[in-house]
Design a protein around this motif. Structure first.
Motif, PDB file in Angstrom:
ATOM      1  N   THR A  18      36.058   9.263 -11.776  1.00  0.00           N
ATOM      2  CA  THR A  18      37.336   8.876 -10.710  1.00  0.00           C
ATOM      3  C   THR A  18      37.732   6.992 -10.294  1.00  0.00           C
ATOM      4  N   PHE A  19      36.870   5.989 -10.747  1.00  0.00           N
ATOM      5  CA  PHE A  19      36.630   4.885  -9.535  1.00  0.00           C
ATOM      6  C   PHE A  19      37.931   4.446 -11.369  1.00  0.00           C
ATOM      7  N   MET A  20      37.585   4.958 -12.400  1.00  0.00           N
ATOM      8  CA  MET A  20      38.972   4.218 -13.426  1.00  0.00           C
ATOM      9  C   MET A  20      40.039   4.767 -13.033  1.00  0.00           C
ATOM     10  N   ILE A  21      39.600   6.402 -12.758  1.00  0.00           N
ATOM     11  CA  ILE A  21      41.594   5.996 -12.625  1.00  0.00           C
ATOM     12  C   ILE A  21      42.506   6.289 -11.578  1.00  0.00           C
ATOM     13  N   ALA A  22      40.866   6.288 -10.704  1.00  0.00           N
ATOM     14  CA  ALA A  22      42.062   5.036  -9.393  1.00  0.00           C
ATOM     15  C   ALA A  22      42.380   3.904  -9.254  1.00  0.00           C
ATOM     16  N   GLY A  23      41.680   3.651 -10.489  1.00  0.00           N
ATOM     17  CA  GLY A  23      41.722   2.169 -10.039  1.00  0.00           C
ATOM     18  C   GLY A  23      43.434   1.616 -11.320  1.00  0.00           C
ATOM     19  N   LEU A  24      43.633   2.962 -11.659  1.00  0.00           N
ATOM     20  CA  LEU A  24      45.452   2.550 -12.075  1.00  0.00           C
ATOM     21  C   LEU A  24      46.441   2.476 -11.331  1.00  0.00           C
TER      22      LEU A  24
END
Length: 58
Positions: A18-24
């Motif tokens: 979730t962190f990686m996707i939200a960072g996008l």
């Protein structure tokens, strides 16, 4: 630990993904101050996910 001992690492991995996707999405926000606050919150979220994922490796 209950009937599912691998539940906590699984939730930790979900938090990291979730962190990686939200960072996008955060990188495209229009205001710098919103990006900074969002990144700080995301890093705190990712640190919790990291600890949950790797807490049993000792």
């Amino acid at each position: 630990m209950g009937s599912h001992p691998q539940r906590t690492p699984f939730y930790g991995m979900l938090m990291l993904i979730t962190f990686m996707i939200a960072g996008l999405y955060v990188r495209d926000l229009p205001w710098l101050w919103v990006r900074v606050v969002s990144y700080v919150a995301l890093v705190a979220f990712a640190m919790v996910g990291f600890v949950m994922t790797f807490r049993d490796l000792s």
